[in-house]
Design a protein around this motif. Structure first.
Motif, mmCIF file in Angstrom:
data_model
loop_
_atom_site.group_PDB
_atom_site.id
_atom_site.type_symbol
_atom_site.label_atom_id
_atom_site.label_comp_id
_atom_site.label_asym_id
_atom_site.label_seq_id
_atom_site.Cartn_x
_atom_site.Cartn_y
_atom_site.Cartn_z
ATOM 1 N N UNK A 113 0.848 -1.204 0.000
ATOM 2 C CA UNK A 113 0.000 0.000 0.000
ATOM 3 C C UNK A 113 0.876 1.244 0.000
ATOM 4 N N UNK A 114 0.656 2.135 -0.958
ATOM 5 C CA UNK A 114 1.444 3.370 -1.057
ATOM 6 C C UNK A 114 0.766 4.559 -0.369
ATOM 7 N N UNK A 115 -0.549 4.593 -0.371
ATOM 8 C CA UNK A 115 -1.267 5.717 0.254
ATOM 9 C C UNK A 115 -2.699 5.349 0.566
ATOM 10 N N UNK A 116 -3.222 5.935 1.664
ATOM 11 C CA UNK A 116 -4.604 5.669 2.099
ATOM 12 C C UNK A 116 -5.405 6.964 1.976
ATOM 13 N N UNK A 117 -6.618 6.853 1.409
ATOM 14 C CA UNK A 117 -7.499 8.013 1.190
ATOM 15 C C UNK A 117 -8.915 7.673 1.660
ATOM 16 N N UNK A 118 -9.797 8.706 1.781
ATOM 17 C CA UNK A 118 -11.183 8.407 2.194
ATOM 18 C C UNK A 118 -11.910 7.521 1.204
ATOM 19 N N UNK A 119 -11.601 7.652 -0.068
ATOM 20 C CA UNK A 119 -12.322 6.886 -1.074
ATOM 21 C C UNK A 119 -11.724 5.516 -1.359
#
Length: 733
Positions: free
Chosen positions: A114-120
Motif C-alpha cells: 500500500x502506497x497511500x490511504x485516502x477516504x475513497x
C-alpha cells in the motif's frame, strides 16, 4: 393439573412459564460489550473497536478486485493501481492489509504494498516476484482489508443523500453524494432555499419539507403559477333552448392572447346528471358551447335555469396583453379591439406618430419636436420636461450676521399654504454687485410650508458692502392640485412655521382643516314644532302655521277689519282694532296692509301704528284720490307677533274671563270673586248679614254689614228694638 405441558416462549420458563428469563442473562454481547435490558429485548453498547447487534463485527471493510495479469506479467512487471471502496465511509482507514493471488498454478508469484490511504480507497503497488513465467492471459486477484478506529466509519459522509459513490477524479475527498430533493453541497449538508429563486411567477412561495409550494394569486394556477385562467358562469334559461339543445357563446371579460388552450365546463345543481355540456370551438375572445338535455325524466325544464360554470386556461409564461403602449382593449368573440392613447396608433397600438402630434406638453406649453425627441417650452408658472410641474416664485431679503468667511442658514416661508410639498426649490441672488464670486447657496431641506437655505461666503467682505442680500426662489410642484389649500370649506390658511399652519374657519365649520360642519340644527333652535334646515351661514326655521320669528318663538295672531270711509275724498282715517284675547305683554311687532274693495292695495298706506296691550291703532292713508266715492270701504289685514310663552296669559285670575275694549280690558269674574282681575274673594256671596242687613266687601279681606233699624252687631245679629235707641242705623265693625 396433570395431563398438560406448557411450551414457553423464548424469555420465559417454569412449569407454567411464569419465570421471566432476563435477556442479558445469556451474555449476548461479545467483545466486552455491555448488555442493556430493554422492555422486550436487549441492546449492546459496544466499544470503539466493534459494532453490530452483538458487537460481533470489528470496524473493518473487506473487499477484492481483479487486475488483468498482463499488467504484471510483462515488463516492467509491476503496477501502481488506485482502488476504490464499494461503499462510502465517513472515516479514513488507519491501516490496510493487501494480498495478491495469481493463477492456481503460481499463487506465490505476486506481491503488493500500500502506497497511500485516502477516504475513497487506497493506492497500491503490485509486482511479480518470478519473471520467468510468460503467461499473461489470466487475471490477478487483489484482496484487501481496511481497518478503522471506530465502527462509526460505516456511516455515510453524505448528510441528506440516498446514494454515495467513490470517484478517483474527485480529489482528496473522493466521494460524490447524490442529494435528496431540497439539498445541495458536497455532502448534501446545505438545504436549498427554493423561494430565493422566485419560482412562483404569479404567486407567493412557501418552503416545505421537500422543496416549495406556490400560493397562486387569483387568475393563475399551475405548480409555478405560470398558467393564467379566466373563469365565470353562464345562466341558460328556457328561451335559450331549441328543442333539447342550446348553443351559446361566452366572451371573456378581459383581453388575452393567444387563444385559450383548454376550457373546463361543468353543470351546477341537482339536474347536472340530466344535462350534457360540450365545448364546440375556442375563438380569440371566447368560446362556443353546446348543451343537450335529456327529456322524459319528468323534469319541468321550462321552470329551470341551468348554471354552467367555466374556466379557460392559457398556457403562456405570462399574460399577454394584445394592445401595446397601454392601449385599452375591448374584447369580442373573434377579435380584440385596441383603443390607443398618446402618440400610438394601429390595430395593436404599435405605430408611433411624431412626438408633438400627441401634444405631450401640458399646461399650455409649446412642443418643438424632431424625429427622435421633443422639447417643451413652458408657459409662465410651469416647468419640467413636459411642463407638468407648476412653479411658485418669490423674492426674499435676508441679512447676514457676520462679515467673515463662513456659512449661515435661513428658513424661508411661502406666502400661501399648499397641499403638497414642492419637489425641489432653486435659489438665485439678485444684488451681489461687485462680489458675485463671494457667495454660493444650497437648498438643503424642503418643507411643506417653505424651505431651508444655506448661504456661504468664500471671503470676508469690506464694510462698505451691505450684509443684506436679496434672492429669488422658484419652487417646483407637481401640477396636480398643488394649489388646493389644506383648509376646506372656505377656510383661510395662515402659515405659522415651516411645518405647521392654522385654518381660520367660517362660522359653519370647525376642525384642524375646517372639515367638520357645525350643524346648528343639532341644538334644536326651532321652537313650537318648527323644522330646522342648516344653511351656509347659519340655519333657517320653517315654522308651524301659527308661529313665526327666526326660531319660531313668536305666536302669530292675525285677522282683518273692515271699516267705512264716510267721505269719498277722505285721505286719512284713523282706526282702532281690539284683540279678541287679552295679553300681558305688547307684541314684538305688527304688520298691517290695507285693501280697497277693488283690490288695489297700492292706493293705501298704513302709518303711525300705535301698539297697546289690548290692540293697536293705525292711520290709513289713501294715496290716489282719483276714484272719488268708488271705494266706500277699506279692509285692514294685520298680523301681531307675540312671545309665545306670554301669548295666552290671562289678566283675570280665578277663572275670570277677560274682555278687550278700545280703552283697555276688563274681567268678568265668576261667582265668589271680585276685583279688577278677579283677585279677591267675594265675602258677601254667603249673605253673612242677618236680619235684612246689607253686605259690602271691605278694602281688605273683610266685609261690612249695614243693619236695619233695631239691629246691631258685626252681622246685625243683636236686636235692640226694645231698648229705645234714637239712632236709626248703627254700623258695627
Amino acid at each position: 393439573m396433570a395431563g398438560h405441558v406448557c411450551v414457553c416462549s423464548e424469555r420465559y420458563t417454569g412449569r407454567l412459564c411464569e419465570v421471566y428469563i432476563p435477556a442479558c442473562e445469556s451474555n449476548p454481547c461479545q467483545n466486552n460489550g455491555t448488555c442493556i435490558e430493554m422492555q422486550s429485548d436487549f441492546h449492546c453498547e459496544c466499544g470503539d473497536r466493534y459494532y453490530g447487534t452483538h458487537c460481533e463485527y470489528e470496524p473493518r471493510s473487506i473487499g477484492d478486485t481483479r487486475i488483468p495479469a498482463h499488467y504484471v506479467t510483462e515488463p516492467p512487471y509491476d503496477l501502481v493501481q488506485n482502488i476504490t471502496y464499494y461503499d462510502c465511509f465517513s472515516g479514513m482507514a488507519k491501516m490496510i492489509d493487501v494480498s495478491v493471488n495469481g493463477p492456481y498454478w503460481m499463487p506465490e508469484k505476486f506481491n503488493a504494498s500500500v502506497l497511500g490511504i485516502y477516504p475513497w480507497g487506497f493506492e497500491v503497488k503490485i509486482w511479480r516476484t518470478d519473471r520467468e513465467f510468460g503467461w499473461s492471459l489470466f487475471n490477478v486477484e487483489l484482496r484487501y482489508e481496511a481497518i478503522y478506529e471506530t465502527f462509526a466509519f460505516r456511516k455515510s459522509p453524505c448528510v441528506n443523500s440516498r446514494h454515495c459513490e467513490n470517484y478517483l477524479d474527485l480529489g482528496a475527498g473522493g466521494r460524490k453524494c447524490y442529494c435528496d430533493s431540497g439539498f445541495t453541497g458536497e455532502l448534501c449538508e446545505t438545504k436549498l432555499n427554493f423561494c430565493q429563486l422566485w419560482p412562483c411567477y404569479q404567486g407567493d412561495c412557501v418552503e416545505n419539507a421537500i422543496d416549495y409550494e406556490c400560493k397562486c394569486r387569483p387568475g393563475w394556477t399551475g405548480r409555478n403559477c405560470n398558467i393564467s385562467y379566466i373563469s365565470g358562469q353562464q345562466v341558460v334559461s328556457n328561451h335559450n333552448w331549441t328543442s333539447n339543445t342550446a348553443i351559446w357563446t361566452v366572451v371573456y371579460n378581459r383581453c388575452h392572447s393567444p387563444n385559450a388552450s383548454t376550457v373546463d365546463l361543468s353543470i351546477r345543481g341537482q339536474i347536472a346528471n340530466f344535462v350534457h355540456v360540450q365545448l364546440q370551438e375556442i375563438r380569440t375572445g371566447g368560446f362556443i358551447v353546446s348543451l343537450t338535455r335529456y327529456s322524459g325524466k319528468g323534469i319541468q325544464w321550462e321552470l329551470i335555469d341551468i348554471i354552467v360554470e367555466w374556466k379557460a386556461y392559457f398556457n403562456t409564461p405570462q399574460e399577454y396583453y394584445p394592445c401595446t403602449w397601454r392601449g385599452q382593449c375591448t374584447n369580442t368573440l373573434d377579435k380584440h379591439i385596441c383603443t390607443c392613447i398618446g402618440r400610438f396608433t394601429g390595430s395593436v397600438c404599435k405605430t408611433a406618430l411624431p412626438y408633438c402630434d400627441s401634444q405631450p406638453c401640458k399646461n399650455g406649453g409649446t412642443c418643438v419636436g424632431t424625429e427622435f425627441d421633443f422639447k417643451c417650452y413652458c408657459a409662465a408658472g410651469f416647468g419640467g420636461s413636459r411642463c407638468e410641474k407648476s412653479t411658485v416664485q418669490g423674492v426674499r431679503d435676508i441679512r447676514m450676521r457676520r462679515r467673515k468667511r463662513g456659512g449661515e442658514n435661513f428658513v424661508i416661508l411661502f406666502d400661501e399654504c399648499y397641499i403638497k410639498k414642492p419637489r425641489k426649490v432653486k435659489v438665485e441672488f439678485l444684488n451681489l454687485g461687485n462680489y458675485p464670486d463671494y457667495y454660493y447657496t444650497r437648498v438643503y431641506h424642503v418643507y411643506s410650508n417653505g424651505f431651508a437655505v444655506s448661504v456661504h461666503r468664500n471671503a470676508r467682505i469690506p464694510r462698505k458692502h451691505s450684509l443684506r442680500l436679496k434672492f429669488r426662489f422658484t419652487a417646483f410642484f407637481d401640477s396636480r392640485n398643488y394649489t388646493n389649500s389644506p383648509c376646506q370649506n372656505g377656510g383661510q390658511c395662515s402659515i405659522t412655521n415651516e411645518h405647521n399652519y392654522t385654518c381660520n374657519c367660517t362660522s359653519r365649520y370647525k376642525g384642524k382643516h375646517c372639515q367638520e360642519e357645525i350643524l346648528r340644527c343639532s341644538t334644536r333652535p326651532c321652537k313650537n314644532g318648527g323644522v330646522c334646515v342648516d344653511k351656509v351661514n347659519g340655519y333657517k326655521c320653517f315654522c308651524a302655521e301659527e308661529y313665526g320669528g327666526k326660531d319660531c318663538s313668536l305666536k302669530i295672531l292675525n285677522g282683518s277689519y273692515t271699516f267705512v270711509r264716510h267721505f269719498g275724498l277722505e285721505v286719512k282715517t284713523y282706526t282702532k282694532l281690539v284683540y279678541k284675547t287679552c295679553h300681558t305683554e305688547l307684541p314684538k311687532k305688527i304688520t298691517v296692509t290695507a285693501l280697497g274693495n277693488q283690490t288695489l292695495p297700492f292706493r293705501y298706506g298704513v302709518t303711525d301704528i300705535d301698539i297697546r296691550p289690548y290692540g293697536f291703532g293705525a292711520e290709513v292713508t289713501r294715496a290716489d284720490r282719483t276714484y272719488g266715492n268708488a271705494e266706500p270701504t277699506v279692509t285692514v289685514y294685520w298680523k301681531a307677533f307675540f312671545v309665545a310663552n306670554t301669548f295666552n296669559n290671562n289678566f283675570c285670575e280665578n277663572g275670570g274671563t277677560c274682555h278687550n275694549n278700545k280703552s283697555g280690558f276688563e274681567c268678568s269674574c265668576p261667582p265668589g270673586f271680585i276685583g279688577n282681575n278677579c283677585e279677591r274673594v267675594d265675602l258677601c256671596q254667603s249673605n253673612p248679614c242677618l236680619n235684612g242687613g246689607s253686605c259690602s266687601n271691605g278694602a281688605k279681606s273683610d266685609f261690612l254689614c249695614e243693619c236695619l233699624k233695631g239691629f246691631v252687631g258685626r252681622k246685625c245679629s243683636i236686636d235692640i228694638s226694645h231698648i229705645g235707641v234714637r239712632n236709626s242705623t248703627i254700623v258695627l265693625s
